[in-house]
Design an enzyme around this catalytic site. Structure first.
Site, PDB file in Angstrom:
ATOM      1  N   HIS A 156      24.641  48.515  29.767  1.00 32.91           N
ATOM      2  CA  HIS A 156      26.295  48.282  29.627  1.00 32.91           C
ATOM      3  C   HIS A 156      27.152  48.468  30.859  1.00 32.91           C
ATOM      4  O   HIS A 156      28.066  48.532  30.788  1.00 32.91           O
ATOM      5  CB  HIS A 156      26.729  49.457  28.544  1.00 32.91           C
ATOM      6  CG  HIS A 156      25.931  49.544  27.631  1.00 32.91           C
ATOM      7  ND1 HIS A 156      26.271  48.724  26.425  1.00 32.91           N
ATOM      8  CD2 HIS A 156      24.949  50.547  27.155  1.00 32.91           C
ATOM      9  CE1 HIS A 156      25.138  49.320  25.275  1.00 32.91           C
ATOM     10  NE2 HIS A 156      24.458  50.112  25.887  1.00 32.91           N
ATOM     11  N   SER A 277      37.878  31.694  52.559  1.00 29.97           N
ATOM     12  CA  SER A 277      39.208  31.412  51.730  1.00 29.97           C
ATOM     13  C   SER A 277      40.098  30.735  52.742  1.00 29.97           C
ATOM     14  O   SER A 277      40.231  30.784  54.035  1.00 29.97           O
ATOM     15  CB  SER A 277      39.641  32.722  51.383  1.00 29.97           C
ATOM     16  OG  SER A 277      41.354  32.533  51.122  1.00 29.97           O
ATOM     17  N   LYS A 283      37.949  36.943  53.654  1.00 26.39           N
ATOM     18  CA  LYS A 283      37.219  36.782  52.383  1.00 26.39           C
ATOM     19  C   LYS A 283      35.581  36.050  52.985  1.00 26.39           C
ATOM     20  O   LYS A 283      35.603  35.212  54.108  1.00 26.39           O
ATOM     21  CB  LYS A 283      37.726  35.724  51.613  1.00 26.39           C
ATOM     22  CG  LYS A 283      38.902  36.195  50.857  1.00 26.39           C
ATOM     23  CD  LYS A 283      38.671  37.487  49.925  1.00 26.39           C
ATOM     24  CE  LYS A 283      37.942  36.986  48.775  1.00 26.39           C
ATOM     25  NZ  LYS A 283      38.663  35.916  47.916  1.00 26.39           N
ATOM     26  N   GLU A 290      28.226  31.646  42.373  1.00 28.15           N
ATOM     27  CA  GLU A 290      29.079  31.360  41.463  1.00 28.15           C
ATOM     28  C   GLU A 290      28.879  29.884  40.753  1.00 28.15           C
ATOM     29  O   GLU A 290      29.025  29.389  39.660  1.00 28.15           O
ATOM     30  CB  GLU A 290      30.723  31.555  41.975  1.00 28.15           C
ATOM     31  CG  GLU A 290      30.884  32.897  42.264  1.00 28.15           C
ATOM     32  CD  GLU A 290      32.059  33.081  42.787  1.00 28.15           C
ATOM     33  OE1 GLU A 290      32.881  31.813  43.116  1.00 28.15           O
ATOM     34  OE2 GLU A 290      32.612  34.041  43.209  1.00 28.15           O
TER      35      GLU A 290
END
Length: 457
Positions: A156, A277, A283, A290
């Site tokens: 979970h 970024s 970043k 992704e």
């Protein structure tokens, strides 16, 4: 441009209609397979005496020249010739004259295109299996380095029990092993030759389909000509296997993304598999992970697209089935790229062992050890579970963890608890003691790594 099939037609289609119906924009990817199938077909025609040796020699010479041009990227395809088959036939006849038209003796575009796709997937599935194995080897290497690296295990997405980080990585090894098995199994259905089925009813020419199969490296032929030209099960199966592969890669990608956040900091990805970024200089984004997670959806879509195309088509060939190729090509491109990227991403990632060590010493994932300790001393497990829960609650109220709780406070809940419980509660001990078959114990992890190595060898 006169159509090669246009004898009974009195009117030509508008150019935009031709463009809508043409498949050459994407099926030119089958150029090598189409030429390969044609070489085998004309060789068989010559062996059967359907074409004479001179005709066969001329056609084979023309096909060889087209192959050389294809390898050099010198072939020009035209929408007016619709598809890869008619484009190549037109090029062949322009090259060697009317004898080129004899190549189509005893076959149809229906069995020809099916043959091309069988040949295409035979090659691509081998590449997929090789890349899966390369990825498995990388997982094995990384796992061997981290057998005794302790990490939090989750259910979970909540801390559950401490585990060997290698054990976590090896879970993906076995997923990939099942993927590999499925692709290997699918080769039985891919390795069937449709050539010689004609449009759908076979042919009156005395062809030798077994000879064609031998020349093309197929183990068997379709025994029903209608099935041969209408079957796309082998593509559906490939897309299904690819979807499950991408499911596994996407789950792994999700964990890579989570692990690389500042909140977790379990790993750091190599710069080669990250991006920055345009506005935030600090970043470092896990964009490749992704993208793999995102591209999973397009592979699912390709599977659903073909299933939807096929569900309402009567036997045998229908123009709808032209829609079988783009999704197949796209899926091949996607999974080959995803496997290459993922292998490099895992091979070069840095595992933050200090952060993992800190994480497992700052949670209650050792609570099950306390319940098991009481159970081994004769307390019913459900009662042991309740006692442990109360002790966890006490710790939460005090802002400490089980290893910090004094023994006298533990014994208030059960006199079965002794000082040796602290050894049991150590994350390293918790992992080491789980030596049931397939468990996370260091000995069991090493056993599964050895078995995995034997499988790959």
């Amino acid at each position: 441009m006169t159509k090669l099939w246009g004898g009974r037609f009195q009117k030509s289609a508008e150019s935009w209609v031709d463009e809508f119906g043409a498949s050459i924009g994407f099926d030119q990817q089958l150029v090598m397979e189409d030429l390969e199938g044609s070489v085998a077909h004309v060789t068989m025609l010559g062996a059967q005496g359907i074409l004479d040796s001179k005709e066969v020699e001329q056609i084979l010479a023309g096909l060889a020249e087209l192959k050389s041009k294809a390898e050099a990227g010198e072939l020009e395809f035209h929408v007016a010739n619709e598809d890869i088959h008619l484009n190549l036939e037109k090029m062949l006849t322009d090259l060697i004259g009317p004898v080129g038209g004899k190549l189509h003796t005893g076959r149809s575009r229906n069995d020809q295109v099916a043959t091309d796709m069988h040949l295409f997937l035979k090659k691509r599935v081998v590449e997929v299996i090789e890349l899966i194995e390369a990825f498995q080897k990388t997982i094995l290497q990384k796992a061997e380095q981290h057998v005794e690296t302790i990490a939090p295990g989750y259910t979970h997405l909540q801390r559950a029990q401490p585990i060997s980080f290698a054990h976590h990585l090896m879970a993906y090894f076995w997923m990939l092993e099942r993927d590999k098995e499925r692709f290997n199994e699918s080769m039985k259905r891919i390795d069937i030759l449709p050539l010689g089925a004609g449009a759908m009813a076979g042919t009156t020419f005395p062809i030798d389909r077994e000879k064609s199969a031998e020349l093309l490296g197929f183990s068997k032929v379709y025994l029903n000509s209608m099935d041969a030209v209408s079957d796309r099960d082998f593509i559906v199966e490939f897309l299904s296997n690819s979807s499950l592969l991408m499911t596994h890669l996407s789950r792994f990608a999700e964990e890579i993304i989570i692990w690389s956040t500042d909140e977790f900091k379990f790993i750091e990805l190599d710069d080669a598999f990250s991006t920055g970024s345009s506005i935030m200089p600090q970043k470092k984004n896990p964009d490749m992970a992704e993208l793999i997670r995102g591209k999973t959806g397009r592979v699912y879509g390709n599977l659903m697209g073909l299933l939807t195309v096929l569900k309402g088509t009567p036997l045998t060939y229908n123009k709808d089935m032209q829609e079988d190729k783009e999704g197949m090509f796209d899926t091949v491109h996607t999974i080959l790229g995803a496997l290459k990227i993922f292998e490099g991403m895992v091979r070069t990632m840095t595992v933050n062992t200090e952060r993992l060590h800190s994480a497992v010493h700052s949670d209650f994932s050792n609570a099950t050890e306390l319940a098991d300790y009481l159970a081994t001393k004769g307390m019913p497990f459900r009662e042991a579970h309740e006692v442990t829960g109360k002790l966890v609650f006490t710790c939460i109220q005090r802002g400490i963890f089980l290893l910090d709780l004094p023994i006298e406070d533990m014994r208030k809940e059960s006199e079965l608890l002794e000082a040796d419980v602290y050894d049991v509660l150590k994350p390293e001990a918790a992992v080491r003691r789980r030596h049931s078959l397939g468990g996370t114990g260091f000995d069991q992890v090493r056993i599964q790594i050895d078995k995995a190595k034997a499988l790959l060898s």
